[in-house]
Design a protein around this motif. Structure first.
Motif, PDB file in Angstrom:
ATOM      1  N   PHE A 269       0.952  -1.348  -0.013  1.00 13.05           N
ATOM      2  CA  PHE A 269       0.183   0.031  -0.154  1.00 13.05           C
ATOM      3  C   PHE A 269       0.746   1.212  -0.033  1.00 13.05           C
ATOM      4  N   ARG A 270       0.467   2.366  -0.431  1.00  5.51           N
ATOM      5  CA  ARG A 270       1.073   3.602  -0.519  1.00  5.51           C
ATOM      6  C   ARG A 270       1.351   4.204   0.784  1.00  5.51           C
ATOM      7  N   ASP A 271       2.663   4.789   1.105  1.00  2.00           N
ATOM      8  CA  ASP A 271       2.915   5.208   2.356  1.00  2.00           C
ATOM      9  C   ASP A 271       1.992   6.333   2.851  1.00  2.00           C
ATOM     10  N   SER A 274      -3.524   5.667   5.350  1.00  2.00           N
ATOM     11  CA  SER A 274      -3.675   5.581   7.100  1.00  2.00           C
ATOM     12  C   SER A 274      -4.123   4.095   7.166  1.00  2.00           C
ATOM     13  N   VAL A 275      -3.876   3.553   8.391  1.00  2.00           N
ATOM     14  CA  VAL A 275      -4.422   2.324   8.808  1.00  2.00           C
ATOM     15  C   VAL A 275      -5.797   2.149   8.561  1.00  2.00           C
ATOM     16  N   GLU A 279      -7.925  -0.427   5.893  1.00  2.00           N
ATOM     17  CA  GLU A 279      -8.804  -1.391   5.951  1.00  2.00           C
ATOM     18  C   GLU A 279     -10.045  -1.136   5.047  1.00  2.00           C
ATOM     19  N   ILE A 280     -10.355   0.174   4.670  1.00  2.00           N
ATOM     20  CA  ILE A 280     -11.207   0.488   3.888  1.00  2.00           C
ATOM     21  C   ILE A 280     -10.924  -0.007   2.368  1.00  2.00           C
ATOM     22  N   PRO A 303      -1.047  -6.865   3.809  1.00  2.00           N
ATOM     23  CA  PRO A 303      -0.384  -5.542   3.601  1.00  2.00           C
ATOM     24  C   PRO A 303       1.173  -5.919   3.755  1.00  2.00           C
ATOM     25  N   THR A 304       2.029  -5.999   2.632  1.00  2.00           N
ATOM     26  CA  THR A 304       3.309  -6.243   2.733  1.00  2.00           C
ATOM     27  C   THR A 304       4.097  -5.292   1.993  1.00  2.00           C
TER      28      THR A 304
END
Length: 309
Positions: A269-271, A274-275, A279-280, A303-304
């Motif tokens: 995921f892009r830096d 947000s958390v 999730e969304i 998420p890796t």
């Protein structure tokens, strides 16, 4: 592209089973009257197909059972197992009998008598097998068109083992009927049992090829076959289309039932996400995958982050 069509497959199997049972009895009577090895081989062929349809019926029923605590991913692979047992029945009951009985007639010879019932049964059987094949092919065309595949290509990649078995066996049955007719006519005109016995052997070899093809297909699915390359490409495209996704590190798929796909992916995921945003995004990806690919039944996203310079 995969599909879940248990009701259609069940109807196709029932039609094929009823046709094969009726044909098997008629061929047996005609074969005993005429003394033809090819007709008796065709009777064994239809009897093996009848057993096959019963096992395919079990495959459709068992594979469609819902998930439970002991089988959280469902019982879909039971369908692959019973479909493979159906192919084994064709191998042992149909191919084995036809080859051995044909070789026996070639070596020992058997006098043919009244072949009129045999020709009548072969003609009627051709019509009935044709109806069964037409129904199966109609289902194949509908499913192939739904996912924009040519029917020939679709039957190669579909995990609907019941539909594939009925198509292959009905096609083999029609070819077998033509071979039996040539064998009967050849022996009748020449007076040699070689034609009739040879036709029996050829029918057995035809069944051998069909059975081994279906066994190989079902064994691959049982071991854990991935979804088709086209499906994986489409899944990857859906994942990358999500704005929060930077890259798909790894994508794994597995067929867990007829038309049922498990998707597991490691996502970078892009830096700036947000958390809560991750999730969304995961929930949105899950929804899009199930909408784009009705066969997707399980989605696991991990998420890796990848190493960046």
């Amino acid at each position: 592209m995969e599909q879940r069509e248990p009701a259609e497959s069940l109807g196709t199997v029932l039609v094929a089973g009823a046709a094969n049972l009726t044909i098997a009895l008629a061929k047996l009577v005609a074969g005993l009257i005429g003394g033809s090895a090819a007709m008796l081989s065709e009777a064994a062929h239809s009897a093996a197909d009848t057993v096959t349809e019963l096992l395919l019926l079990v495959a459709v029923r068992r594979g469609g059972r819902p998930a439970d605590r002991r089988h959280p991913f469902g019982h879909g692979k039971a369908g692959f197992f019973w479909a493979m047992m159906a192919a084994v029945a064709t191998l042992v009951g149909g191919a084995g009998f036809s080859i051995t009985h044909g070789l026996h007639e070639i070596s020992h010879g058997e006098k043919l008598s009244n072949l009129t019932p045999s020709y009548i049964v072969l003609a009627v059987a051709f019509v009935m097998e044709g109806v069964s094949l037409a129904k199966a092919y109609s289902q194949l065309r509908v499913q192939a068109a739904r996912y924009q595949f040519h029917p020939v290509r679709f039957v190669q990649i579909t995990s609907d083992t019941a539909l594939k078995a009925v198509l292959f066996e009905d096609a083999a049955a029609l070819v077998g009927l033509l071979i039996a007719t040539v064998g009967l006519a050849g022996s009748q005109l020449s007076g040699s049992p070689l034609w009739d016995g040879g036709a029996s052997v050829v029918i057995g070899l035809l069944l051998l090829v069909v059975a081994l093809t279906l066994i190989r297909s079902n064994l691959s699915l049982l071991i854990g076959q991935a979804a088709s390359p086209q499906t994986e490409t489409g899944i990857r495209a859906v994942l990358l289309a999500q704005p929060e996704v930077e890259d798909v590190v790894e994508l794994l798929t597995m067929m867990i039932g007829p038309g049922s796909i498990l998707v597991a992916a490691k996502i970078d995921f892009r830096d700036e996400a947000s958390v809560a945003g991750v999730e969304i995004a995961c929930d949105e990806v899950d929804r899009r995958l199930r909408k784009s690919f009705p066969g997707v039944s399980q989605v696991f996203l991990d998420p890796t982050p990848t190493r960046r310079r």
